[in-house]
Scaffold this motif. Structure first.
Motif, short mmCIF file in Angstrom:
data_model
loop_
_atom_site.label_atom_id
_atom_site.label_comp_id
_atom_site.label_asym_id
_atom_site.label_seq_id
_atom_site.Cartn_x
_atom_site.Cartn_y
_atom_site.Cartn_z
N THR A 23 20.24 5.92 2.66
CA THR A 23 20.68 4.36 2.66
C THR A 23 19.62 3.73 2.59
O THR A 23 19.31 2.31 2.30
N LEU A 24 18.41 3.89 3.70
CA LEU A 24 17.49 2.21 3.58
C LEU A 24 16.84 2.52 2.61
O LEU A 24 16.73 1.48 2.72
N VAL A 25 16.55 3.08 1.80
CA VAL A 25 15.70 3.22 0.61
C VAL A 25 16.90 2.92 -0.95
O VAL A 25 16.35 2.23 -1.76
N SER A 26 18.04 2.88 -0.48
CA SER A 26 19.28 2.64 -1.84
C SER A 26 19.29 0.77 -0.83
O SER A 26 19.68 0.04 -2.46
N VAL A 85 6.99 4.41 -3.59
CA VAL A 85 5.80 3.25 -3.92
C VAL A 85 6.80 2.03 -3.74
O VAL A 85 6.48 1.03 -3.71
N LEU A 86 7.85 1.75 -4.32
CA LEU A 86 8.81 0.84 -4.74
C LEU A 86 9.36 0.59 -3.64
O LEU A 86 9.56 -0.63 -3.00
N VAL A 87 9.72 1.57 -2.53
CA VAL A 87 10.38 1.33 -1.71
C VAL A 87 9.85 0.18 -0.75
O VAL A 87 9.21 -1.15 0.35
N ILE A 88 7.96 0.57 -0.65
CA ILE A 88 7.05 0.19 0.48
C ILE A 88 7.21 -1.62 -0.05
O ILE A 88 6.86 -2.29 0.41
N PHE A 98 0.95 -0.83 0.45
CA PHE A 98 0.10 0.18 -0.26
C PHE A 98 0.66 1.25 -0.06
O PHE A 98 1.58 1.46 1.10
N GLY A 99 0.76 2.02 -1.27
CA GLY A 99 1.91 2.95 -1.52
C GLY A 99 1.84 4.73 -0.69
O GLY A 99 2.18 4.96 -1.45
#
Length: 631
Positions: free
Chosen positions: A553-556, A594-597, A317-318
């Motif tokens: 960093t979390l996203v990468s 949205v991609l990270v979720i 769910f983004g």
């Protein structure tokens, strides 16, 4: 998540097995805080006993969770039999008497039939699947995926739909063969098969004879106050979200009136230009003399919260505003509030979203004589010299969008369309899905709205896509995560019926959004609130992603896992968090979120859900062996 979960026509021999399974498949809902009923071939549980009514009679189990009304009275235990009998005699017509927020279940072990219904606006959710003639159900796909008879398989089309809409619209879910019941619809289960029927749809009445606008305004205020009053209950300590927008301010103001004491209000701020609206929330709080509380969300809050909330919905769910919603609900919970009121729904009933004004501007192009468009306006946009004139590209963009039919035009700014799906997804993934499916669904819903006016058709579409599939799950899920309940006075049936009768030009008057509503509330709401533009609890994710290294960093690290999934092209990951983020952090930041979720949810699925399914199967086998040994 709040709602009902369980199974029907799935046989377990012992009560120990049934109690273990019904508690184990519940997602983050302790069974000791639930109402349950089990028999050899069925089990059903409802989140929190005081919100769930269960009655068994002659092999029929009737269960309803939520805040239902029957003939405009709160539904009580003794009315359940009347409700079930009425449905058996009159079918779905009986549901015309049932209003409020609810999910209803009737399980008939004698006839081996089941019946489910969710409320008109979808404030309660029901997902379901049928495996080997057994019906498994729950408020999210997660409860179903946990069941040992189900073999969950992620659906590529649903991944694409998620990335297109930032959520997965009903009736689909992330899993193949697991569905979600749309709002205002019923589910029949007979002889191992399911059938879906609508029992209600929002009906616009565009040719009603109405009183004067002044009298309508007075009526609106009366209905609004009644709507808020219905949500104030003795068992709850009530508060309200307060963003400083039209609806949250309305709810907060009337909450103070109906309780006779300052409303307890809660708001979220951001230390980021263009995102912080606490000033408007404070204006409303001072105006209504509320007991106001604020919390400022930080970039570090996002870092610590993403892993906690990515799984809450049982599927990706983004909507990035889940973060401020969660912290606002958490703030209220810490203040001993047990029930929050949200203003969701007002914009979709009374015309408050900016896209409605934009579509009015586009509609003007249709009034230009066709000869003038064909011979002058459209050909000139193709001349290369004209395109070099400052500002002329905007004219060409306007004409290009104005020529698009509705609702296709609404998706012209969709990030997948702007970047191009061929530049985002791998060839193998694209070959496995239908890229036109999301737009086909939008067209079907838009065409199905019972209205002639384009504004009303957009409102009808948004009541389904924006409200039932996006905004309500967002608020309900985050309140659930914070351990607090939530209600939506703006989605009261009487208020919805009133809005359906208003002429479209009073909802959106040229580019003036919510024209009638704001005029009707002038004097009740502060002038600054009436004059402000819509914003809400937006999240400066893209801005902070550029500035805060732990978040980057979390996203990468999360997106690095995408390279192994073969869903999107590896180059787009570097492109999004590099060049494109620098170009437009807010716009492309949404796609990154949205991609990270999606990645975070898939990691949860691969670790927690798969492992828990294995544990459940092993434990059930142990319980079965103990039973056999004792015999």
């Amino acid at each position: 998540m709040r709602g009902l979960w369980g199974w029907f026509q799935y046989y377990l021999e012992t009560e120990n097995e049934r109690q273990y399974l019904i508690s184990s498949i519940a997602q983050d809902t302790p069974i000791d805080g639930s109402a349950t009923f089990t028999q050899e071939s069925m089990a059903i549980a409802g989140h929190l006993p005081y919100r769930t009514l269960i009655k068994e009679q002659n092999g029929m189990v009737i269960t309803i969770a939520g805040y239902p009304y029957w003939d405009d009275r709160p539904l009580q235990q003794e009315i359940l039999n009347i409700l079930a009998n009425d449905i058996q005699r009159n079918g779905i017509q009986a549901l015309s008497k049932l209003t409020g927020s609810f999910v209803l279940s009737i399980l008939d072990s004698v006839k081996k039939e089941a019946f489910f219904a969710v409320d008109r606006y979808g404030t309660y959710s029901l997902c379901y699947t049928v495996v080997k003639d057994s019906l498994i159900f729950g408020p999210t796909p997660a409860e179903i995926a946990m069941h040992p008879i189900v073999n969950p398989e992620i659906e590529n089309q649903s991944i694409y739909n998620y990335l297109y809409f930032n959520m997965i619209p009903a009736p689909e879910t992330i899993y193949k063969g697991i569905y979600r019941l749309p709002p205002g619809q019923v589910l029949y289960y007979r002889q191992g098969k399911t059938e879906i029927q609508p029992y209600w749809h929002y009906q616009f009445k565009e040719h009603e004879s109405l009183p004067s606008q002044s009298d309508l305004g007075k009526t609106l205020q009366i209905i609004l106050k009644k709507a808020v009053d219905k949500f104030v209950r003795e068992e709850n300590s009530v508060g309200a979200f307060l963003s400083g927008g039209t609806d949250s301010s309305t709810v907060a103001g009337f909450l103070g009136e109906v309780t006779g004491q300052p409303a307890r209000t809660y708001s979220i701020g951001f230390a980021a230009d263009g995102y912080d609206e606490t000033n408007y929330a404070r204006i409303a709080a001072r105006h209504f003399n509320t007991d106001h509380h604020e919390y400022y969300v930080t970039a570090q809050d996002i870092v610590t919260t993403i892993p906690k909330i990515a799984h809450i919905y049982g599927q990706p769910f983004g909507n990035s505003s889940v973060v401020p919603t969660y912290f606002c609900a958490k703030l209220a919970k810490e203040d001993d509030v047990s029930y929050l009121l949200g203003g969701d729904g007002g914009d979709e009933l009374f015309g408050g979203n900016s896209r409605y004004a934009k579509q009015w501007l586009f509609s003007l192009y249709g009034k230009i004589p066709k000869t003038l468009k064909d011979t002058i306006l459209e050909p000139i946009t193709q001349i290369s010299l004209a395109q070099k004139i400052p500002g002329f590209s905007k004219v060409g963009s306007y004409i290009e969008q104005a020529k698009m039919p509705m609702p296709d035009r609404l998706e012209s700014y969709n990030s997948l369309n702007r970047i191009g799906i061929e530049n985002i997804f791998s060839k193998d993934f694209l070959s496995s899905i239908n890229p036109d499916a999301p737009l086909q669904q939008l067209r079907s819903l838009y065409d199905g709205v019972s209205a002639q006016q384009s504004i009303n058709r957009m409102l009808g579409l948004d009541l389904r896509i924006t409200i039932a599939d996006n905004d309500l799950p967002k608020v309900i899920g985050m309140c659930n995560a914070a351990g607090i309940d939530v209600g939506f006075p703006m989605l009261d049936e009487e208020l919805g019926d009133f809005a359906a009768c208003l002429p479209a030009h009073l909802k959106v008057k040229r580019t003036h959004l919510r024209y009638f509503y704001k005029e009707a509330l002038r004097g009740f709401l502060p002038d600054e609130i009436i004059a402000k533009k819509k914003h809400g609890f937006g999240l400066p994710f893209g801005i902070w992603l550029k500035e805060y290294q732990p978040l980057h960093t979390l996203v990468s690290d999360s997106l690095a896992n995408f390279r192994d999934l073969k869903i999107i092209q590896p180059s787009i990951i570097d492109n999004l968090i590099g060049i494109r983020l620098k170009e437009h952090a807010a716009y492309y930041g949404d796609l990154v979120w949205v991609l990270v979720i999606l990645v975070q949810w898939m990691q949860y699925y691969e670790t927690k859900i798969i492992n828990k399914r294995k544990q459940i199967k092993e434990k059930l086998l142990t319980l079965k062996e103990k039973t056999s040994y004792s015999l």
